[in-house]
Motif scaffolding. Structure first.
Motif, PDB file in Angstrom:
ATOM      1  N   ALA A 135       0.837  -1.213   0.000  1.00 44.51           N
ATOM      2  CA  ALA A 135       0.000   0.000   0.000  1.00 44.51           C
ATOM      3  C   ALA A 135       0.864   1.252   0.000  1.00 44.51           C
ATOM      4  O   ALA A 135       0.548   2.247  -0.654  1.00 44.51           O
ATOM      5  CB  ALA A 135      -0.940  -0.013   1.202  1.00 44.51           C
ATOM      6  N   GLU A 136       1.990   1.194   0.708  1.00 44.28           N
ATOM      7  CA  GLU A 136       2.911   2.329   0.782  1.00 44.28           C
ATOM      8  C   GLU A 136       3.485   2.660  -0.601  1.00 44.28           C
ATOM      9  O   GLU A 136       3.573   3.822  -0.994  1.00 44.28           O
ATOM     10  CB  GLU A 136       4.038   1.990   1.757  1.00 44.28           C
ATOM     11  N   LYS A 139       0.615   4.061  -2.938  1.00 45.97           N
ATOM     12  CA  LYS A 139       0.004   5.361  -2.618  1.00 45.97           C
ATOM     13  C   LYS A 139       0.326   6.453  -3.656  1.00 45.97           C
ATOM     14  O   LYS A 139      -0.589   7.069  -4.205  1.00 45.97           O
ATOM     15  CB  LYS A 139       0.406   5.800  -1.209  1.00 45.97           C
ATOM     16  N   PRO A 140       1.608   6.709  -3.988  1.00 49.23           N
ATOM     17  CA  PRO A 140       1.884   7.743  -4.997  1.00 49.23           C
ATOM     18  C   PRO A 140       1.389   7.346  -6.401  1.00 49.23           C
ATOM     19  O   PRO A 140       1.028   8.212  -7.196  1.00 49.23           O
ATOM     20  CB  PRO A 140       3.403   7.898  -4.966  1.00 49.23           C
ATOM     21  N   LYS A 142      -1.361   5.597  -6.977  1.00 48.69           N
ATOM     22  CA  LYS A 142      -2.805   5.874  -6.961  1.00 48.69           C
ATOM     23  C   LYS A 142      -3.082   7.366  -7.112  1.00 48.69           C
ATOM     24  O   LYS A 142      -4.032   7.753  -7.796  1.00 48.69           O
ATOM     25  CB  LYS A 142      -3.435   5.356  -5.663  1.00 48.69           C
ATOM     26  N   LEU A 143      -2.237   8.199  -6.498  1.00 48.98           N
ATOM     27  CA  LEU A 143      -2.395   9.653  -6.650  1.00 48.98           C
ATOM     28  C   LEU A 143      -2.184  10.060  -8.107  1.00 48.98           C
ATOM     29  O   LEU A 143      -2.914  10.903  -8.635  1.00 48.98           O
ATOM     30  CB  LEU A 143      -1.420  10.392  -5.734  1.00 48.98           C
ATOM     31  N   THR A 168      -6.457  -2.065  -4.680  1.00 47.32           N
ATOM     32  CA  THR A 168      -6.888  -1.906  -3.282  1.00 47.32           C
ATOM     33  C   THR A 168      -6.921  -3.223  -2.548  1.00 47.32           C
ATOM     34  O   THR A 168      -6.971  -4.273  -3.094  1.00 47.32           O
ATOM     35  CB  THR A 168      -8.293  -1.264  -3.200  1.00 47.32           C
TER      36      THR A 168
END
Length: 168
Positions: A135-136, A139-140, A142-143, A168
């Motif tokens: 997930a870490e 995160k960027p 997904k942004l 996800t």
């Protein structure tokens, strides 16, 4: 594909003007090729080889199972020189079933920035991934997808929304 050096006779055959010589060399690569031949095959495709030769190269690339070839595929996808065959390379990446999850961002960038056909092939690579980065790490990415979604056309928006769901 094995881990042997490039056979100069096969390399010469690959660049032959005689289609049958090229096809013979490609058959030899099925048995005794290695990752060092991949850039040569990409060069043949970008140079505009005959349709039958291109189909055989595509078929061969789709059967590569050596995980040491992953950086070679990724490098080719990122090189401007290979842009004309990027769709073919991305197609090979989902056909061969190698684990490209560590390079998911390369495929996301193709979905966002490349032509529709290449974007679809890159989406397919991601869609077929069995494992996603943490997930870490995501995160960027997904942004980046969310930002691209704001300006995407309908077809690309669909793929980007699906990517957000997948990760996800």
């Amino acid at each position: 594909m094995n881990k042997t050096k490039i056979n100069q006779a096969i390399k010469t055959q690959l660049f032959s003007a005689d289609k049958d010589q090229v096809l013979t060399a490609l058959n030899k690569l099925k048995e005794s090729g290695n990752k060092d031949y991949l850039p040569i095959l990409f060069e043949l495709m970008v140079a505009g080889c005959e349709t039958e030769v291109e189909k055989q190269i595509q078929k061969l690339l789709g059967t590569v199972k050596d995980k040491e070839t992953i950086p070679v595929f990724i490098s080719a996808l990122q090189e401007e020189h290979f842009k004309p065959i990027r769709k073919n390379i991305a197609t090979s990446c989902w056909q061969n079933g190698l684990d490209f999850s560590d390079d998911i961002e390369v495929f996301v960038d193709l979905v966002i920035n490349d032509n529709w056909e290449t974007a679809f092939e890159a989406f397919t690579v991601i869609d077929n991934m069995e494992h996603f980065p943490s997930a870490e790490v995501m995160k960027p990415i997904k942004l980046k997808i969310a930002r691209a979604l704001k300006v995407a056309d309908e077809r690309r928006a669909y793929m980007l929304e699906e990517l957000l769901k997948l990760s996800t």
